[in-house]
Scaffold this active site. Sequence first.
Site, PDB file in Angstrom:
ATOM      1  N   LYS A  10      33.885  48.868  50.077  1.00 56.89           N
ATOM      2  CA  LYS A  10      34.067  50.131  49.358  1.00 56.89           C
ATOM      3  C   LYS A  10      32.877  51.087  49.560  1.00 56.89           C
ATOM      4  O   LYS A  10      31.815  50.681  50.037  1.00 56.89           O
ATOM      5  CB  LYS A  10      34.287  49.829  47.874  1.00 56.89           C
ATOM      6  CG  LYS A  10      35.569  49.020  47.591  1.00 56.89           C
ATOM      7  CD  LYS A  10      35.838  48.951  46.095  1.00 56.89           C
ATOM      8  CE  LYS A  10      37.091  48.141  45.793  1.00 56.89           C
ATOM      9  NZ  LYS A  10      37.423  48.184  44.347  1.00 56.89           N
ATOM     10  N   TYR A  50      46.816  51.947  46.094  1.00 51.61           N
ATOM     11  CA  TYR A  50      46.690  51.406  44.737  1.00 51.61           C
ATOM     12  C   TYR A  50      47.893  51.755  43.858  1.00 51.61           C
ATOM     13  O   TYR A  50      47.763  51.763  42.624  1.00 51.61           O
ATOM     14  CB  TYR A  50      45.406  51.911  44.090  1.00 51.61           C
ATOM     15  CG  TYR A  50      44.150  51.203  44.568  1.00 51.61           C
ATOM     16  CD1 TYR A  50      43.986  49.827  44.367  1.00 51.61           C
ATOM     17  CD2 TYR A  50      43.113  51.891  45.187  1.00 51.61           C
ATOM     18  CE1 TYR A  50      42.833  49.171  44.779  1.00 51.61           C
ATOM     19  CE2 TYR A  50      41.946  51.239  45.602  1.00 51.61           C
ATOM     20  CZ  TYR A  50      41.822  49.871  45.388  1.00 51.61           C
ATOM     21  OH  TYR A  50      40.670  49.224  45.790  1.00 51.61           O
ATOM     22  N   PHE A  58      42.510  53.635  34.407  1.00 56.60           N
ATOM     23  CA  PHE A  58      41.409  53.813  35.340  1.00 56.60           C
ATOM     24  C   PHE A  58      41.861  54.353  36.699  1.00 56.60           C
ATOM     25  O   PHE A  58      41.040  54.519  37.605  1.00 56.60           O
ATOM     26  CB  PHE A  58      40.644  52.494  35.524  1.00 56.60           C
ATOM     27  CG  PHE A  58      41.492  51.335  36.016  1.00 56.60           C
ATOM     28  CD1 PHE A  58      41.820  51.181  37.359  1.00 56.60           C
ATOM     29  CD2 PHE A  58      41.967  50.386  35.117  1.00 56.60           C
ATOM     30  CE1 PHE A  58      42.594  50.119  37.810  1.00 56.60           C
ATOM     31  CE2 PHE A  58      42.750  49.311  35.554  1.00 56.60           C
ATOM     32  CZ  PHE A  58      43.058  49.188  36.910  1.00 56.60           C
ATOM     33  N   ARG A  86      38.747  35.791  47.894  1.00 52.57           N
ATOM     34  CA  ARG A  86      38.567  36.108  46.470  1.00 52.57           C
ATOM     35  C   ARG A  86      37.405  35.318  45.875  1.00 52.57           C
ATOM     36  O   ARG A  86      36.687  35.808  45.016  1.00 52.57           O
ATOM     37  CB  ARG A  86      39.871  35.869  45.703  1.00 52.57           C
ATOM     38  CG  ARG A  86      40.925  36.903  46.125  1.00 52.57           C
ATOM     39  CD  ARG A  86      42.201  36.778  45.344  1.00 52.57           C
ATOM     40  NE  ARG A  86      42.057  37.195  43.957  1.00 52.57           N
ATOM     41  CZ  ARG A  86      41.983  38.448  43.545  1.00 52.57           C
ATOM     42  NH1 ARG A  86      42.007  39.438  44.413  1.00 52.57           N
ATOM     43  NH2 ARG A  86      41.891  38.724  42.262  1.00 52.57           N
ATOM     44  N   THR A  92      36.303  40.656  39.486  1.00 53.65           N
ATOM     45  CA  THR A  92      36.415  42.119  39.635  1.00 53.65           C
ATOM     46  C   THR A  92      35.261  42.837  38.963  1.00 53.65           C
ATOM     47  O   THR A  92      34.704  43.784  39.512  1.00 53.65           O
ATOM     48  CB  THR A  92      37.747  42.601  39.002  1.00 53.65           C
ATOM     49  OG1 THR A  92      38.822  41.864  39.603  1.00 53.65           O
ATOM     50  CG2 THR A  92      37.968  44.080  39.227  1.00 53.65           C
ATOM     51  N   ARG A 103      30.156  40.394  44.840  1.00 54.51           N
ATOM     52  CA  ARG A 103      30.070  41.373  43.751  1.00 54.51           C
ATOM     53  C   ARG A 103      28.846  41.142  42.880  1.00 54.51           C
ATOM     54  O   ARG A 103      28.213  42.090  42.419  1.00 54.51           O
ATOM     55  CB  ARG A 103      31.363  41.365  42.931  1.00 54.51           C
ATOM     56  CG  ARG A 103      32.489  42.090  43.686  1.00 54.51           C
ATOM     57  CD  ARG A 103      33.814  41.838  43.050  1.00 54.51           C
ATOM     58  NE  ARG A 103      34.883  42.691  43.575  1.00 54.51           N
ATOM     59  CZ  ARG A 103      36.164  42.392  43.470  1.00 54.51           C
ATOM     60  NH1 ARG A 103      36.540  41.283  42.870  1.00 54.51           N
ATOM     61  NH2 ARG A 103      37.073  43.207  43.969  1.00 54.51           N
ATOM     62  N   ASN A 113      32.590  48.239  42.785  1.00 52.10           N
ATOM     63  CA  ASN A 113      32.468  46.775  42.852  1.00 52.10           C
ATOM     64  C   ASN A 113      32.460  46.225  44.275  1.00 52.10           C
ATOM     65  O   ASN A 113      32.857  45.090  44.515  1.00 52.10           O
ATOM     66  CB  ASN A 113      33.516  46.096  41.951  1.00 52.10           C
ATOM     67  CG  ASN A 113      34.937  46.283  42.436  1.00 52.10           C
ATOM     68  OD1 ASN A 113      35.197  47.082  43.333  1.00 52.10           O
ATOM     69  ND2 ASN A 113      35.871  45.550  41.856  1.00 52.10           N
ATOM     70  N   HIS A 116      37.208  45.102  48.027  1.00 52.18           N
ATOM     71  CA  HIS A 116      38.557  44.805  47.567  1.00 52.18           C
ATOM     72  C   HIS A 116      39.092  43.664  48.422  1.00 52.18           C
ATOM     73  O   HIS A 116      38.791  43.597  49.613  1.00 52.18           O
ATOM     74  CB  HIS A 116      39.482  46.026  47.741  1.00 52.18           C
ATOM     75  CG  HIS A 116      40.935  45.666  47.616  1.00 52.18           C
ATOM     76  ND1 HIS A 116      41.553  45.562  46.402  1.00 52.18           N
ATOM     77  CD2 HIS A 116      41.852  45.308  48.552  1.00 52.18           C
ATOM     78  CE1 HIS A 116      42.819  45.168  46.604  1.00 52.18           C
ATOM     79  NE2 HIS A 116      43.015  45.014  47.890  1.00 52.18           N
ATOM     80  N   GLU A 127      49.412  45.198  52.152  1.00 53.50           N
ATOM     81  CA  GLU A 127      48.153  45.931  52.368  1.00 53.50           C
ATOM     82  C   GLU A 127      47.763  45.962  53.845  1.00 53.50           C
ATOM     83  O   GLU A 127      47.246  46.971  54.340  1.00 53.50           O
ATOM     84  CB  GLU A 127      47.040  45.293  51.523  1.00 53.50           C
ATOM     85  CG  GLU A 127      47.291  45.487  50.020  1.00 53.50           C
ATOM     86  CD  GLU A 127      46.253  44.802  49.136  1.00 53.50           C
ATOM     87  OE1 GLU A 127      45.337  44.140  49.665  1.00 53.50           O
ATOM     88  OE2 GLU A 127      46.369  44.935  47.910  1.00 53.50           O
TER      89      GLU A 127
END
Length: 134
Positions: A10, A50, A58, A86, A92, A103, A113, A116, A127
């Site tokens: 990100k 998203y 949010f 993950r 998250t 993270r 964060n 993704h 995705e």
Amino acid sequence: ATERTLSIIKPDAVAKNVIGEILSRFEKAGLKVVEMQMKSLSKAEAEGFYAEHKERPFFADLVAFMTSGPVVVQVLEGENAIAQNRELMGATNPKEAAEGTIRRDFAESIDANAVHGSDSAASAEREIGYFFGN
Ligand code: CMP
């Protein structure tokens, strides 16, 4: 089984100059980068990506953040790639992320964060198709 998952580095992590360190964590864990692109997401691209969060409070902040600077989008391949990624990312919310996770080490807040990762086989398929087609 060998799986593919979608990963995004990100804008916060790109700005921090840790693209290489994050990719290195994937590689050291045995995940292979099989597709990769650096790009700036348009508002429409971020909203589409998203879409499942459209009704969440949010959503507007999420889209604003994801369009605030370039991202690096990649497809990772490996044994149990979805769950493995993950685990490498951590929770998250970086305040809840376990020690040694991406993270925990690189993220500032639940919005900024760092990364993704697809959360299921169905999301991974959608995705990956969204950014790289079939
Ligand atoms: P990501 O895995 O990219 O998916 C949706 C993103 O929304 C998530 O990471 C967070 O960065 C962001 N977000 C902000 N607030 C929340 C929240 N309360 N719950 C889940 N995700 C949130």
